[in-house]
Design a protein around this motif. Structure first.
Motif, mmCIF file in Angstrom:
data_model
loop_
_atom_site.group_PDB
_atom_site.id
_atom_site.type_symbol
_atom_site.label_atom_id
_atom_site.label_comp_id
_atom_site.label_asym_id
_atom_site.label_seq_id
_atom_site.Cartn_x
_atom_site.Cartn_y
_atom_site.Cartn_z
ATOM 1 N N LEU A 48 0.831 -1.206 0.000
ATOM 2 C CA LEU A 48 0.000 0.000 0.000
ATOM 3 C C LEU A 48 0.868 1.261 0.000
ATOM 4 C CD1 LEU A 48 -2.981 0.689 -0.054
ATOM 5 C CD2 LEU A 48 -2.989 0.694 2.427
ATOM 6 N N VAL A 49 1.925 1.256 0.785
ATOM 7 C CA VAL A 49 2.840 2.412 0.829
ATOM 8 C C VAL A 49 3.527 2.591 -0.523
ATOM 9 C CG1 VAL A 49 4.984 3.265 1.855
ATOM 10 C CG2 VAL A 49 3.189 2.352 3.325
ATOM 11 N N ASN A 50 3.978 1.500 -1.139
ATOM 12 C CA ASN A 50 4.624 1.573 -2.456
ATOM 13 C C ASN A 50 3.656 2.099 -3.514
ATOM 14 O OD1 ASN A 50 7.067 0.655 -1.492
ATOM 15 N ND2 ASN A 50 6.706 -1.471 -2.074
ATOM 16 N N THR A 51 2.430 1.623 -3.471
ATOM 17 C CA THR A 51 1.412 2.105 -4.412
ATOM 18 C C THR A 51 1.207 3.604 -4.242
ATOM 19 O OG1 THR A 51 0.295 -0.043 -4.371
ATOM 20 C CG2 THR A 51 -0.976 1.817 -5.182
ATOM 21 N N MET A 52 1.163 4.062 -3.006
ATOM 22 C CA MET A 52 0.988 5.484 -2.736
ATOM 23 C C MET A 52 2.192 6.289 -3.236
ATOM 24 S SD MET A 52 -0.796 5.417 1.033
ATOM 25 C CE MET A 52 -0.401 7.116 1.330
ATOM 26 N N GLN A 53 3.402 5.769 -3.070
ATOM 27 C CA GLN A 53 4.600 6.466 -3.543
ATOM 28 C C GLN A 53 4.605 6.564 -5.063
ATOM 29 O OE1 GLN A 53 7.716 4.152 -1.716
ATOM 30 N NE2 GLN A 53 7.779 5.450 0.119
ATOM 31 N N GLU A 54 4.239 5.462 -5.722
ATOM 32 C CA GLU A 54 4.167 5.469 -7.187
ATOM 33 C C GLU A 54 3.128 6.480 -7.662
ATOM 34 O OE1 GLU A 54 3.332 1.463 -8.339
ATOM 35 O OE2 GLU A 54 5.308 0.729 -7.755
ATOM 36 N N GLU A 98 3.633 9.801 -9.935
ATOM 37 C CA GLU A 98 2.808 9.973 -11.126
ATOM 38 C C GLU A 98 2.115 11.342 -11.105
ATOM 39 O OE1 GLU A 98 -0.825 7.441 -12.724
ATOM 40 O OE2 GLU A 98 0.799 6.145 -12.023
ATOM 41 N N ILE A 99 1.619 11.734 -9.941
ATOM 42 C CA ILE A 99 0.945 13.028 -9.796
ATOM 43 C C ILE A 99 1.935 14.168 -10.036
ATOM 44 C CG2 ILE A 99 -0.117 14.576 -8.097
ATOM 45 C CD1 ILE A 99 -1.569 12.090 -6.977
ATOM 46 N N LYS A 100 3.143 14.039 -9.497
ATOM 47 C CA LYS A 100 4.165 15.078 -9.711
ATOM 48 C C LYS A 100 4.501 15.207 -11.190
ATOM 49 C CE LYS A 100 6.380 14.836 -5.194
ATOM 50 N NZ LYS A 100 7.572 14.444 -4.440
ATOM 51 N N ALA A 156 3.807 18.454 -13.612
ATOM 52 C CA ALA A 156 4.866 19.100 -14.390
ATOM 53 C C ALA A 156 4.495 19.154 -15.872
ATOM 54 C CB ALA A 156 6.187 18.370 -14.198
ATOM 55 N N ALA A 157 3.966 18.057 -16.390
ATOM 56 C CA ALA A 157 3.551 18.020 -17.793
ATOM 57 C C ALA A 157 2.417 19.015 -18.051
ATOM 58 C CB ALA A 157 3.109 16.609 -18.184
ATOM 59 N N LEU A 158 1.510 19.121 -17.105
ATOM 60 C CA LEU A 158 0.398 20.063 -17.225
ATOM 61 C C LEU A 158 0.913 21.498 -17.242
ATOM 62 C CD1 LEU A 158 -2.684 20.202 -17.376
ATOM 63 C CD2 LEU A 158 -2.726 20.317 -14.891
ATOM 64 N N SER A 207 -8.488 12.674 -10.527
ATOM 65 C CA SER A 207 -8.844 11.306 -10.144
ATOM 66 C C SER A 207 -7.676 10.615 -9.439
ATOM 67 C CB SER A 207 -9.302 10.497 -11.356
ATOM 68 O OG SER A 207 -8.221 10.209 -12.205
ATOM 69 N N ARG A 208 -6.451 10.890 -9.901
ATOM 70 C CA ARG A 208 -5.275 10.304 -9.250
ATOM 71 C C ARG A 208 -5.117 10.844 -7.832
ATOM 72 N NH1 ARG A 208 -4.136 5.636 -11.009
ATOM 73 N NH2 ARG A 208 -2.835 5.510 -12.840
ATOM 74 N N GLU A 209 -5.354 12.146 -7.656
ATOM 75 C CA GLU A 209 -5.247 12.736 -6.322
ATOM 76 C C GLU A 209 -6.316 12.160 -5.391
ATOM 77 O OE1 GLU A 209 -5.474 16.890 -7.302
ATOM 78 O OE2 GLU A 209 -3.285 17.087 -7.403
ATOM 79 N N GLU A 210 -7.518 11.946 -5.923
ATOM 80 C CA GLU A 210 -8.584 11.339 -5.115
ATOM 81 C C GLU A 210 -8.214 9.916 -4.730
ATOM 82 O OE1 GLU A 210 -12.162 11.742 -7.406
ATOM 83 O OE2 GLU A 210 -12.249 13.911 -7.086
ATOM 84 N N GLU A 211 -7.620 9.184 -5.664
ATOM 85 C CA GLU A 211 -7.197 7.807 -5.377
ATOM 86 C C GLU A 211 -6.114 7.803 -4.303
ATOM 87 O OE1 GLU A 211 -5.356 3.884 -7.625
ATOM 88 O OE2 GLU A 211 -6.067 5.565 -8.833
ATOM 89 N N LEU A 212 -5.180 8.767 -4.379
ATOM 90 C CA LEU A 212 -4.134 8.869 -3.369
ATOM 91 C C LEU A 212 -4.737 9.175 -2.005
ATOM 92 C CD1 LEU A 212 -1.104 8.851 -2.728
ATOM 93 C CD2 LEU A 212 -1.071 11.298 -3.253
ATOM 94 N N LYS A 213 -5.705 10.053 -1.952
ATOM 95 C CA LYS A 213 -6.377 10.363 -0.684
ATOM 96 C C LYS A 213 -7.069 9.127 -0.131
ATOM 97 C CE LYS A 213 -7.327 15.279 -1.331
ATOM 98 N NZ LYS A 213 -8.382 16.278 -1.548
ATOM 99 N N ARG A 214 -7.722 8.387 -1.020
ATOM 100 C CA ARG A 214 -8.419 7.166 -0.599
ATOM 101 C C ARG A 214 -7.433 6.156 -0.025
ATOM 102 N NH1 ARG A 214 -8.899 2.334 -2.365
ATOM 103 N NH2 ARG A 214 -7.945 2.718 -4.381
#
Length: 166
Positions: A18-24, A28-30, A34-36, A124-131
């Protein structure tokens, strides 16, 4: 004892996963942010170019209009030819500017659509990270209690087994 060790390892692996998934997800969000930012900068540059072209078009239109008004005061053929050439040049410049402006506007619209799409994906990625963060915090206490209970159970079993067998 081995079964208990495996159960403890499974709980620890679940937390680590779970921690690794959150780090990934954070990475991804960062990267998406940056791309945005790059896309938004491109969009702003296009808007600036569109504005500049609009000013050039206005300038060409005014120049052609002013030259057309001067047509009535032409005294000879040479002045008429020169004035006609200036009018044609201004009209050509105006037409080219409008074409360029339309092309840039199409690119800008594409960038805006891309920005909207990327923002939705980022959200959606930020919401998933919060979840996942909430899930991790909710489960941590239970995992800790479970591990402590298993360690106590393991210690009880160890105390009943002779040290040379252990």
């Amino acid at each position: 004892i081995q079964r208990i060790d495996l159960e403890i390892k499974a709980v620890e692996d679940e937390e680590r996963r779970l921690v690794n998934t959150m780090q990934e997800l954070s990475l991804e969000i960062k990267a998406a942010t940056a791309a945005l930012a790059v896309i938004e900068a491109d969009s702003e540059a296009l808007k600036t170019q569109i504005k500049e072209l609009g000013e050039k078009i206005t300038e060409s239109t005014e120049r052609a209009s002013k030259d057309e008004k001067r047509l009535n005061s032409v005294k000879n053929d040479r002045e008429l030819n020169a004035l006609t050439k200036e009018i044609n040049g201004a009209n050509k410049s105006k037409k080219q500017g409008e074409q360029d402006k339309n092309a840039l506007q199409a690119k800008c619209d594409e960038k805006q659509a891309l920005i909207s799409t990327r923002l939705e994906a980022l959200k959606s990625r930020e919401e998933e990270l919060k979840r996942l963060s909430g899930e991790l915090e909710a489960n941590r206490g239970g995992w800790k209690e479970s591990i402590e209970a298993k360690l106590r159970s393991k210690d009880e079993i160890k105390s009943a087994v002779a040290p040379e067998i252990l």
